[in-house]
Design a protein around this motif. Structure first.
Motif, PDB file in Angstrom:
ATOM      1  N   LEU A 148       0.826  -1.207   0.000  1.00 28.84           N
ATOM      2  CA  LEU A 148       0.000   0.000   0.000  1.00 28.84           C
ATOM      3  C   LEU A 148       0.860   1.257   0.000  1.00 28.84           C
ATOM      4  O   LEU A 148       0.541   2.243  -0.672  1.00 28.84           O
ATOM      5  CB  LEU A 148      -0.934  -0.005   1.208  1.00 28.84           C
ATOM      6  N   ALA A 149       1.965   1.233   0.754  1.00 24.74           N
ATOM      7  CA  ALA A 149       2.868   2.396   0.779  1.00 24.74           C
ATOM      8  C   ALA A 149       3.457   2.646  -0.599  1.00 24.74           C
ATOM      9  O   ALA A 149       3.653   3.798  -1.007  1.00 24.74           O
ATOM     10  CB  ALA A 149       3.976   2.171   1.806  1.00 24.74           C
ATOM     11  N   ALA A 150       3.735   1.583  -1.344  1.00 23.45           N
ATOM     12  CA  ALA A 150       4.273   1.727  -2.692  1.00 23.45           C
ATOM     13  C   ALA A 150       3.274   2.377  -3.638  1.00 23.45           C
ATOM     14  O   ALA A 150       3.663   2.950  -4.660  1.00 23.45           O
ATOM     15  CB  ALA A 150       4.686   0.357  -3.238  1.00 23.45           C
ATOM     16  N   LYS A 151       1.981   2.298  -3.276  1.00 18.50           N
ATOM     17  CA  LYS A 151       0.937   2.939  -4.081  1.00 18.50           C
ATOM     18  C   LYS A 151       0.659   4.366  -3.615  1.00 18.50           C
ATOM     19  O   LYS A 151      -0.196   5.048  -4.173  1.00 18.50           O
ATOM     20  CB  LYS A 151      -0.346   2.114  -3.997  1.00 18.50           C
ATOM     21  N   GLY A 152       1.341   4.807  -2.559  1.00 14.82           N
ATOM     22  CA  GLY A 152       1.183   6.175  -2.093  1.00 14.82           C
ATOM     23  C   GLY A 152       0.235   6.363  -0.929  1.00 14.82           C
ATOM     24  O   GLY A 152      -0.023   7.498  -0.510  1.00 14.82           O
ATOM     25  N   PHE A 153      -0.277   5.288  -0.366  1.00 15.89           N
ATOM     26  CA  PHE A 153      -1.144   5.406   0.799  1.00 15.89           C
ATOM     27  C   PHE A 153      -0.306   5.611   2.057  1.00 15.89           C
ATOM     28  O   PHE A 153       0.799   5.074   2.173  1.00 15.89           O
ATOM     29  CB  PHE A 153      -1.999   4.146   0.965  1.00 15.89           C
ATOM     30  N   LYS A 154      -0.827   6.357   3.001  1.00 14.79           N
ATOM     31  CA  LYS A 154      -0.180   6.471   4.311  1.00 14.79           C
ATOM     32  C   LYS A 154      -0.605   5.270   5.142  1.00 14.79           C
ATOM     33  O   LYS A 154      -1.789   4.997   5.301  1.00 14.79           O
ATOM     34  CB  LYS A 154      -0.581   7.756   5.024  1.00 14.79           C
ATOM     35  N   VAL A 155       0.364   4.542   5.653  1.00 12.34           N
ATOM     36  CA  VAL A 155       0.095   3.322   6.415  1.00 12.34           C
ATOM     37  C   VAL A 155       0.549   3.502   7.855  1.00 12.34           C
ATOM     38  O   VAL A 155       1.664   3.959   8.111  1.00 12.34           O
ATOM     39  CB  VAL A 155       0.816   2.112   5.783  1.00 12.34           C
ATOM     40  N   VAL A 156      -0.318   3.140   8.780  1.00 11.98           N
ATOM     41  CA  VAL A 156      -0.006   3.181  10.202  1.00 11.98           C
ATOM     42  C   VAL A 156      -0.185   1.773  10.768  1.00 11.98           C
ATOM     43  O   VAL A 156      -1.196   1.122  10.518  1.00 11.98           O
ATOM     44  CB  VAL A 156      -0.936   4.162  10.950  1.00 11.98           C
TER      45      VAL A 156
END
Length: 281
Positions: free
Chosen positions: A129-137
């Motif tokens: 998901l981070a590679a797609k630009g989403f902020k992940v927590v």
């Protein structure tokens, strides 16, 4: 719908109760997975859990998609079994109930623990998901700490104003023939986010896993969905939230898949794609 399942029991002080979902809990915890990428936020949420800042990536991170925040909750933790007082502490569970802070989780008959599986899959989902630009927590940053408690896990998603909260688990049915995944959501809903948004997230997750070749549960829920009123992390969430039970660790075929790197990658691919599909809807 009434479903009987053996997930986990809390630890009694000084004694680990082995149930259908905590057998093999004495197996040594594996080495922690690699730290999250630079586009991922790790949240340390337990006094006994360590916190780490992800290393900087040598390549430029993808652009963050405005307003798209995903909170990933890897079930349990590697240090829970050795800290019974901490994880037996009662915390709010929603609907006027309390529950133990956390539990040990289950394991395969071969000793591969749920906490290791959930942490590994969650890291892969987060990286995708981070590679797609989403902020992940993340609700926990390693697989050697304790907790965080179930109420704190919900609070992390609420504080992050998450667009989606996904808790990743594996089940431990007492029947070795029971198999398949199911997606739990809070029902009846306690707030607007637990209504249509959470149900859409649950359905999208179910459809994504099923479309990627995973069978729906034969022993709990209906058609891969399981409305629940007893899960603290869902009850206390004010954001769209679901809990994914990826399968039965006591089923030999599913245990083999969960214990392999390729199998975990398959789960992670399907879960990440489902989250992305939900956020695009």
């Amino acid at each position: 719908m009434v479903a009987v399942r053996a997930k986990t029991l809390p630890l009694l002080t000084g004694l680990l109760l082995l149930t259908a979902c905590s057998g093999g809990g004495g197996a040594p915890a594996p080495s922690p997975a690699a730290a999250p990428s630079s586009s991922v936020t790790s949240v340390a949420s337990s006094p006994a859990a360590s916190s780490s800042t992800p290393p900087s990536s040598s390549s430029a991170p993808p652009p963050v998609r405005p307003g798209k925040v995903v909170v990933l909750d890897a079930g349990h933790n590697g240090g829970n079994a050795s800290h019974p007082a901490e994880i037996n502490r009662k915390v709010p569970a929603g609907r006027g109930q309390t529950k133990p802070c956390n539990t040990t989780g289950t394991s395969t008959d071969g000793g591969y623990p749920e906490h290791a599986f959930t942490f590994a899959v969650t890291q892969e989902v987060g990286n995708a998901l981070a590679a797609k630009g989403f902020k992940v927590v993340y609700t926990r940053s390693n697989d050697s700490g304790v907790g965080p408690c179930v109420d704190r896990r919900a609070e992390i998603g609420n504080d992050a104003n998450a667009d989606a909260v996904v808790s990743i688990h594996a089940d431990g049915s007492t029947s070795a023939s029971a198999h398949g995944f199911h997606v739990a959501y809070s029902s009846p809903p306690l707030n607007a986010a637990q209504g249509d948004p959470s149900l859409r997230l649950a359905r999208t997750m179910r459809d994504g896993l099923k479309g990627d070749g995973f069978a729906t549960s034969t022993y709990i829920g209906s058609a891969g969905l399981s409305p629940r009123a007893d899960l603290a992390g869902l009850n206390l969430s004010t954001r769209p939230a679901v809990l994914v039970e990826c399968g039965n660790m006591r089923n030999s075929a599913e245990a083999e898949q969960m214990s392999s790197a390729a199998g975990r990658a398959h789960y992670a691919k399907a879960i990440a794609a489902a989250i992305e599909a939900y956020l695009a809807s």
